[in-house]
Design a protein around this motif. Structure first.
Motif, PDB file in Angstrom:
ATOM      1  N   SER A 173       0.853  -1.189   0.000  1.00  0.00           N
ATOM      2  CA  SER A 173       0.000   0.000   0.000  1.00  0.00           C
ATOM      3  C   SER A 173       0.888   1.237   0.000  1.00  0.00           C
ATOM      4  N   ILE A 174       0.373   2.293  -0.636  1.00  0.00           N
ATOM      5  CA  ILE A 174       1.140   3.528  -0.787  1.00  0.00           C
ATOM      6  C   ILE A 174       0.194   4.720  -0.757  1.00  0.00           C
ATOM      7  N   ALA A 175       0.642   5.807  -0.145  1.00  0.00           N
ATOM      8  CA  ALA A 175      -0.130   7.052  -0.115  1.00  0.00           C
ATOM      9  C   ALA A 175       0.661   8.145  -0.824  1.00  0.00           C
ATOM     10  N   PHE A 176      -0.020   8.820  -1.734  1.00  0.00           N
ATOM     11  CA  PHE A 176       0.563   9.926  -2.490  1.00  0.00           C
ATOM     12  C   PHE A 176      -0.036  11.250  -2.052  1.00  0.00           C
ATOM     13  N   PRO A 177       0.781  12.297  -1.930  1.00  0.00           N
ATOM     14  CA  PRO A 177       0.236  13.650  -1.818  1.00  0.00           C
ATOM     15  C   PRO A 177      -0.038  14.173  -3.231  1.00  0.00           C
ATOM     16  N   ALA A 178      -0.515  15.372  -3.331  1.00  0.00           N
ATOM     17  CA  ALA A 178      -0.728  16.007  -4.639  1.00  0.00           C
ATOM     18  C   ALA A 178       0.613  16.606  -5.084  1.00  0.00           C
ATOM     19  N   ILE A 179       1.417  15.780  -5.725  1.00  0.00           N
ATOM     20  CA  ILE A 179       2.783  16.156  -6.116  1.00  0.00           C
ATOM     21  C   ILE A 179       2.763  17.382  -7.032  1.00  0.00           C
ATOM     22  N   SER A 180       3.611  18.343  -6.707  1.00  0.00           N
ATOM     23  CA  SER A 180       3.826  19.594  -7.459  1.00  0.00           C
ATOM     24  C   SER A 180       2.714  20.618  -7.329  1.00  0.00           C
ATOM     25  N   CYS A 181       1.660  20.325  -6.574  1.00  0.00           N
ATOM     26  CA  CYS A 181       0.516  21.247  -6.490  1.00  0.00           C
ATOM     27  C   CYS A 181       0.685  22.352  -5.452  1.00  0.00           C
ATOM     28  N   GLY A 182       1.727  22.301  -4.656  1.00  0.00           N
ATOM     29  CA  GLY A 182       1.965  23.337  -3.656  1.00  0.00           C
ATOM     30  C   GLY A 182       2.797  24.458  -4.246  1.00  0.00           C
ATOM     31  N   VAL A 183       3.960  24.691  -3.650  1.00  0.00           N
ATOM     32  CA  VAL A 183       4.812  25.794  -4.088  1.00  0.00           C
ATOM     33  C   VAL A 183       5.332  25.622  -5.509  1.00  0.00           C
ATOM     34  N   TYR A 184       5.292  24.397  -6.060  1.00  0.00           N
ATOM     35  CA  TYR A 184       5.738  24.195  -7.433  1.00  0.00           C
ATOM     36  C   TYR A 184       4.696  24.653  -8.449  1.00  0.00           C
ATOM     37  N   GLY A 185       3.482  24.980  -7.991  1.00  0.00           N
ATOM     38  CA  GLY A 185       2.498  25.677  -8.804  1.00  0.00           C
ATOM     39  C   GLY A 185       1.767  24.911  -9.884  1.00  0.00           C
ATOM     40  N   TYR A 186       1.847  23.582  -9.878  1.00  0.00           N
ATOM     41  CA  TYR A 186       1.154  22.808 -10.919  1.00  0.00           C
ATOM     42  C   TYR A 186      -0.354  22.979 -10.735  1.00  0.00           C
ATOM     43  N   VAL A 231      -1.043   0.369 -11.885  1.00  0.00           N
ATOM     44  CA  VAL A 231      -1.406  -0.344 -10.659  1.00  0.00           C
ATOM     45  C   VAL A 231      -1.739  -1.820 -10.888  1.00  0.00           C
ATOM     46  N   ASP A 232      -2.285  -2.163 -12.021  1.00  0.00           N
ATOM     47  CA  ASP A 232      -2.572  -3.578 -12.272  1.00  0.00           C
ATOM     48  C   ASP A 232      -1.289  -4.397 -12.363  1.00  0.00           C
ATOM     49  N   ASP A 233      -0.213  -3.778 -12.775  1.00  0.00           N
ATOM     50  CA  ASP A 233       1.071  -4.460 -12.842  1.00  0.00           C
ATOM     51  C   ASP A 233       1.712  -4.609 -11.463  1.00  0.00           C
ATOM     52  N   THR A 234       1.310  -3.757 -10.511  1.00  0.00           N
ATOM     53  CA  THR A 234       1.965  -3.736  -9.206  1.00  0.00           C
ATOM     54  C   THR A 234       1.153  -4.401  -8.096  1.00  0.00           C
ATOM     55  N   ALA A 235      -0.167  -4.488  -8.251  1.00  0.00           N
ATOM     56  CA  ALA A 235      -1.047  -5.043  -7.217  1.00  0.00           C
ATOM     57  C   ALA A 235      -0.840  -4.344  -5.878  1.00  0.00           C
ATOM     58  N   ILE A 236      -0.742  -3.039  -5.908  1.00  0.00           N
ATOM     59  CA  ILE A 236      -0.529  -2.250  -4.705  1.00  0.00           C
ATOM     60  C   ILE A 236      -1.758  -1.362  -4.468  1.00  0.00           C
ATOM     61  N   GLU A 237      -2.178  -1.254  -3.231  1.00  0.00           N
ATOM     62  CA  GLU A 237      -3.293  -0.367  -2.882  1.00  0.00           C
ATOM     63  C   GLU A 237      -2.778   1.067  -2.894  1.00  0.00           C
ATOM     64  N   VAL A 238      -3.537   1.962  -3.526  1.00  0.00           N
ATOM     65  CA  VAL A 238      -3.117   3.361  -3.655  1.00  0.00           C
ATOM     66  C   VAL A 238      -4.113   4.276  -2.968  1.00  0.00           C
ATOM     67  N   VAL A 239      -3.577   5.183  -2.164  1.00  0.00           N
ATOM     68  CA  VAL A 239      -4.373   6.219  -1.516  1.00  0.00           C
ATOM     69  C   VAL A 239      -3.842   7.564  -1.992  1.00  0.00           C
ATOM     70  N   PHE A 240      -4.724   8.392  -2.528  1.00  0.00           N
ATOM     71  CA  PHE A 240      -4.367   9.775  -2.805  1.00  0.00           C
ATOM     72  C   PHE A 240      -4.744  10.536  -1.536  1.00  0.00           C
ATOM     73  N   CYS A 241      -3.741  10.930  -0.778  1.00  0.00           N
ATOM     74  CA  CYS A 241      -3.948  11.559   0.521  1.00  0.00           C
ATOM     75  C   CYS A 241      -4.006  13.075   0.336  1.00  0.00           C
ATOM     76  N   CYS A 242      -5.162  13.639   0.617  1.00  0.00           N
ATOM     77  CA  CYS A 242      -5.418  15.053   0.323  1.00  0.00           C
ATOM     78  C   CYS A 242      -5.439  15.877   1.604  1.00  0.00           C
ATOM     79  N   HIS A 243      -4.854  17.050   1.546  1.00  0.00           N
ATOM     80  CA  HIS A 243      -4.786  17.908   2.730  1.00  0.00           C
ATOM     81  C   HIS A 243      -6.084  18.661   2.998  1.00  0.00           C
ATOM     82  N   ASP A 244      -6.970  18.759   2.003  1.00  0.00           N
ATOM     83  CA  ASP A 244      -8.246  19.449   2.241  1.00  0.00           C
ATOM     84  C   ASP A 244      -9.365  18.832   1.404  1.00  0.00           C
TER      85      ASP A 244
END
Length: 172
Positions: free
Chosen positions: A116-129, A146-159
């Protein structure tokens, strides 16, 4: 079927095997999610990042790549550090670099045995994406891999607003 979901939470408290750090190229800490992860993991994370070899002066992780360290005081066993692109208007290869961040992070986490893995919103802060574009890239890239990895994914959002963007993209 592998689970992909969006959650509004503090990524440093996510109950997953690996969390992704939206890092800067030095890997030596910064603001936003990077600073929060370093604070929560404790000083051993900074020491581990210092041991990652530089590939250029001051650069331990180039944009679009990823590196992995232990999670130390975090609930997650691993921290995958990735450097997202700075938004320059969309004509400087930003989309491909952002997608590469997700690909590289999933590959490292999977190789380390993470389920399992949790991602933030990469580049959406000070990098301005722009958030809408970044969310679309994140969801499409993760779905493709993800089908190749069989890993659970969480997009972890600050708001709630960011979570709503991910939920809408996942519903498409």
């Amino acid at each position: 079927m592998v689970s992909i979901r969006a959650l509004q939470a503090d990524i440093t408290r996510c109950d997953v095997d690996a969390i992704v750090n939206a890092a800067n190229p030095s890997l030596l800490g910064g603001g936003g999610v990077d600073g929060a992860i370093h604070r929560a993991a404790g000083p051993a994370l900074l020491q581990a990042c210092r041991r990652v070899p530089e590939v250029a002066p001051g650069v331990r992780c180039p944009t679009g790549e990823a590196r992995i360290t232990p999670g130390f005081a975090l609930p997650a066993r691993h921290v995958v550090h990735t450097v997202g692109p700075v938004w320059r208007g969309g004509h400087a290869g930003e989309a491909a670099l952002l997608a590469a961040c997700y690909d590289a992070s999933l590959a490292l986490a999977t190789a380390a045995g993470a389920r399992s893995i949790a991602f933030p919103a990469i580049s959406c802060g000070v990098y301005g994406y722009p958030a809408e574009a970044a969310v679309s890239i994140a969801v499409a890239t993760v779905r493709a891999r993800v089908d190749d990895t069989a890993i659970e994914v969480v997009f972890c959002c600050h708001d709630a607003a960011m979570r709503a963007r991910y939920v809408a993209a996942l519903d498409r």
